[in-house]
Design a protein around this motif. Structure first.
Motif, PDB file in Angstrom:
ATOM      1  N   PHE A 131       0.853  -1.178   0.000  1.00  0.00           N
ATOM      2  CA  PHE A 131       0.000   0.000   0.000  1.00  0.00           C
ATOM      3  C   PHE A 131       0.897   1.239   0.000  1.00  0.00           C
ATOM      4  CE2 PHE A 131      -3.567  -2.293   2.599  1.00  0.00           C
ATOM      5  CZ  PHE A 131      -3.857  -3.089   1.506  1.00  0.00           C
ATOM      6  N   VAL A 132       0.431   2.306  -0.634  1.00  0.00           N
ATOM      7  CA  VAL A 132       1.230   3.528  -0.742  1.00  0.00           C
ATOM      8  C   VAL A 132       0.450   4.701  -0.143  1.00  0.00           C
ATOM      9  CG1 VAL A 132       2.462   5.093  -2.294  1.00  0.00           C
ATOM     10  CG2 VAL A 132       2.296   2.653  -2.856  1.00  0.00           C
ATOM     11  N   PRO A 133       0.840   5.212   1.017  1.00  0.00           N
ATOM     12  CA  PRO A 133       0.139   6.360   1.585  1.00  0.00           C
ATOM     13  C   PRO A 133       0.413   7.631   0.796  1.00  0.00           C
ATOM     14  CG  PRO A 133       2.081   5.868   2.893  1.00  0.00           C
ATOM     15  CD  PRO A 133       1.974   4.779   1.858  1.00  0.00           C
ATOM     16  N   ILE A 134      -0.612   8.473   0.703  1.00  0.00           N
ATOM     17  CA  ILE A 134      -0.488   9.814   0.119  1.00  0.00           C
ATOM     18  C   ILE A 134      -0.630  10.807   1.264  1.00  0.00           C
ATOM     19  CG2 ILE A 134      -1.446  11.486  -1.515  1.00  0.00           C
ATOM     20  CD1 ILE A 134      -2.751   9.096  -2.981  1.00  0.00           C
ATOM     21  N   VAL A 135       0.317  11.731   1.377  1.00  0.00           N
ATOM     22  CA  VAL A 135       0.272  12.724   2.455  1.00  0.00           C
ATOM     23  C   VAL A 135       0.210  14.123   1.854  1.00  0.00           C
ATOM     24  CG1 VAL A 135       1.365  13.621   4.533  1.00  0.00           C
ATOM     25  CG2 VAL A 135       1.694  11.225   3.901  1.00  0.00           C
ATOM     26  N   GLU A 136      -0.793  14.877   2.259  1.00  0.00           N
ATOM     27  CA  GLU A 136      -0.865  16.296   1.934  1.00  0.00           C
ATOM     28  C   GLU A 136      -0.476  17.061   3.202  1.00  0.00           C
ATOM     29  OE1 GLU A 136      -3.979  19.702   0.249  1.00  0.00           O
ATOM     30  OE2 GLU A 136      -4.631  17.608   0.406  1.00  0.00           O
ATOM     31  N   PRO A 137       0.771  17.526   3.294  1.00  0.00           N
ATOM     32  CA  PRO A 137       1.227  18.169   4.538  1.00  0.00           C
ATOM     33  C   PRO A 137       0.446  19.457   4.816  1.00  0.00           C
ATOM     34  CG  PRO A 137       3.087  17.547   3.139  1.00  0.00           C
ATOM     35  CD  PRO A 137       1.849  17.426   2.307  1.00  0.00           C
ATOM     36  N   VAL A 138       0.083  19.660   6.073  1.00  0.00           N
ATOM     37  CA  VAL A 138      -0.696  20.846   6.427  1.00  0.00           C
ATOM     38  C   VAL A 138      -0.054  21.651   7.553  1.00  0.00           C
ATOM     39  CG1 VAL A 138      -2.896  19.885   5.650  1.00  0.00           C
ATOM     40  CG2 VAL A 138      -2.162  19.495   8.012  1.00  0.00           C
ATOM     41  N   LYS A 139       1.020  21.140   8.148  1.00  0.00           N
ATOM     42  CA  LYS A 139       1.650  21.815   9.280  1.00  0.00           C
ATOM     43  C   LYS A 139       3.086  22.219   8.925  1.00  0.00           C
ATOM     44  CE  LYS A 139      -1.801  21.463  12.119  1.00  0.00           C
ATOM     45  NZ  LYS A 139      -2.562  22.674  12.503  1.00  0.00           N
ATOM     46  N   SER A 140       3.430  23.481   9.226  1.00  0.00           N
ATOM     47  CA  SER A 140       4.757  23.995   8.871  1.00  0.00           C
ATOM     48  C   SER A 140       5.860  23.332   9.687  1.00  0.00           C
ATOM     49  CB  SER A 140       4.810  25.515   9.063  1.00  0.00           C
ATOM     50  OG  SER A 140       4.509  25.861  10.404  1.00  0.00           O
ATOM     51  N   GLN A 141       5.535  22.807  10.862  1.00  0.00           N
ATOM     52  CA  GLN A 141       6.511  22.060  11.650  1.00  0.00           C
ATOM     53  C   GLN A 141       6.745  20.724  10.952  1.00  0.00           C
ATOM     54  OE1 GLN A 141       9.156  20.862  13.351  1.00  0.00           O
ATOM     55  NE2 GLN A 141       8.563  22.478  14.784  1.00  0.00           N
ATOM     56  N   LEU A 142       7.927  20.564  10.357  1.00  0.00           N
ATOM     57  CA  LEU A 142       8.170  19.435   9.463  1.00  0.00           C
ATOM     58  C   LEU A 142       8.782  18.215  10.138  1.00  0.00           C
ATOM     59  CD1 LEU A 142       9.478  21.268   6.257  1.00  0.00           C
ATOM     60  CD2 LEU A 142       7.354  19.972   6.495  1.00  0.00           C
ATOM     61  N   SER A 143       9.054  18.289  11.436  1.00  0.00           N
ATOM     62  CA  SER A 143       9.731  17.156  12.079  1.00  0.00           C
ATOM     63  C   SER A 143       8.875  15.892  12.030  1.00  0.00           C
ATOM     64  CB  SER A 143      10.078  17.508  13.526  1.00  0.00           C
ATOM     65  OG  SER A 143       8.908  17.847  14.261  1.00  0.00           O
ATOM     66  N   GLY A 144       7.563  16.040  12.243  1.00  0.00           N
ATOM     67  CA  GLY A 144       6.682  14.869  12.203  1.00  0.00           C
ATOM     68  C   GLY A 144       6.622  14.246  10.823  1.00  0.00           C
ATOM     69  N   LEU A 145       6.542  15.081   9.790  1.00  0.00           N
ATOM     70  CA  LEU A 145       6.524  14.574   8.417  1.00  0.00           C
ATOM     71  C   LEU A 145       7.842  13.892   8.075  1.00  0.00           C
ATOM     72  CD1 LEU A 145       5.233  14.330   5.595  1.00  0.00           C
ATOM     73  CD2 LEU A 145       6.201  16.582   5.074  1.00  0.00           C
ATOM     74  N   SER A 146       8.945  14.529   8.462  1.00  0.00           N
ATOM     75  CA  SER A 146      10.262  13.959   8.166  1.00  0.00           C
ATOM     76  C   SER A 146      10.433  12.599   8.839  1.00  0.00           C
ATOM     77  CB  SER A 146      11.350  14.933   8.638  1.00  0.00           C
ATOM     78  OG  SER A 146      12.631  14.430   8.331  1.00  0.00           O
ATOM     79  N   LYS A 147      10.013  12.510  10.084  1.00  0.00           N
ATOM     80  CA  LYS A 147      10.093  11.240  10.811  1.00  0.00           C
ATOM     81  C   LYS A 147       9.216  10.179  10.146  1.00  0.00           C
ATOM     82  CE  LYS A 147       9.425   9.359  15.496  1.00  0.00           C
ATOM     83  NZ  LYS A 147       8.988   9.688  16.879  1.00  0.00           N
ATOM     84  N   THR A 148       8.058  10.610   9.656  1.00  0.00           N
ATOM     85  CA  THR A 148       7.136   9.683   9.005  1.00  0.00           C
ATOM     86  C   THR A 148       7.727   9.142   7.707  1.00  0.00           C
ATOM     87  OG1 THR A 148       5.233  10.801   9.979  1.00  0.00           O
ATOM     88  CG2 THR A 148       4.820   9.457   8.017  1.00  0.00           C
TER      89      THR A 148
END
Length: 318
Positions: free
Chosen positions: A29-46
């Protein structure tokens, strides 16, 4: 690659992806993420966690909502500088009513060397775009949002290897107004009939984006399941609190909704897979613990992903 769950990059959505990464990888499965928060640490970790598990992830680099809707420079830098060599990080380009052909082409050119996923969501210049990307092997996916990219539109991209239909199965209402049970989607069964090679949804959250929820007059646990008695269509049950008239005592209301879920799990009508999320709901009930509504939504999202994973494992021909 069959299923593409579409997430908005809020805290619990990102945690869901991280905790589901082994399942996503095992099921392709391939998740699609539309980032909505300027704090990028959570996205980077994900992104890191997803790659560590051997899964791919599509990150939309021009979000239409949230903190990046005005400027996406930091997001572009994260992908190009940290993940420039990571082939499993796929760049998502959102094509909506406000996107011009020039903007789309510029984004594609910015991420040379990356695979690209085009997310078609109201864009009007399909013929011109198809001509502009002809022969560009980097365009790996087209994700067509149902209702915002019709069949004639999709025909222009029929030669792409991976074509995905995105449909919102969640009916937006006040929690109190949800029926106890209703059909969620049959897209996991019919995506091939739609001329696509995979399907996507907004899980049991829906496309309606809100920065934060209001007071919970009614606490509800929204859980999907495959209905074997109805051609394996996916249904959703809404386990709602008894009290619905004031915004007080969310913990007590969660306990009321959870008691209904646990009661249903022990009934002859139960068709839920025994996912890790269901096991955790049982544990919360045993302990009498209220983890917060964001956590409850996370468990429901994990359950949704694990349900599809189990279904496709049991039905590999689908």
């Amino acid at each position: 690659m069959i299923y593409f769950p579409y997430f908005r990059g809020k805290q619990y959505e990102l945690i869901t992806i991280r905790e589901s990464a082994p399942t996503l990888s095992a099921s392709s499965f391939v998740p699609i993420v539309e980032p909505v928060k300027s704090q990028l640490s959570g996205l980077s970790k994900t992104i890191d966690t997803t790659l560590e598990e051997g899964a791919s992830i599509i990150v939309i680099v021009n979000p239409r909502i949230g903190d990046f809707s005005g400027s996406n420079a930091e997001l572009v830098n994260l992908i190009n500088e940290k993940h420039g060599e990571d082939k499993q990080v796929i760049v998502g380009v959102l094509l909506d009513e406000s996107t011009t052909l020039e903007q789309a082409s510029a984004i594609i050119d910015t991420f040379e060397g990356h695979d690209i996923a085009l997310v078609h969501s109201g864009f009007s210049q399909s013929k011109a775009l198809a001509a502009a990307i002809e022969g560009n092997d980097a365009i790996a996916f087209s994700v067509f949002e149902d209702g915002k990219s019709g069949k004639l539109y999709q025909m222009h991209f029929k030669h792409q290897q991976h074509r995905v239909l995105l449909r919102d199965g969640f009916e937006k209402r006040r929690n109190a107004d949800h029926p106890n049970v209703e059909v969620f989607s049959d897209l996991h069964l019919t995506y091939g009939l739609e001329g696509t090679t995979g399907f996507a949804d907004f899980l049991m959250v829906g496309d309606d984006y809100q920065e934060s929820g209001g007071p919970a007059y009614t606490v509800a646990i929204h859980l999907t399941y495959i209905n074997a008695a109805d051609d394996d269509i996916m249904y959703i049950r809404h386990f709602k609190s008894d009290r619905q008239d004031t915004p007080t005592d969310p913990a007590g209301k969660f306990a009321e909704a959870l008691a209904k879920l646990i009661s249903h799990l022990g009934s002859p009508d139960n068709q839920y897979y025994e996912t890790s999320a269901i096991a955790e709901f049982r544990e919360l009930h045993d302990k009498g613990h209220y983890p917060g509504l964001g956590y409850v939504k996370k468990l429901a999202m994990k359950h949704h992903i694990e349900t599809f994973a189990q279904y496709f494992e049991d039905n590999p021909a689908q």
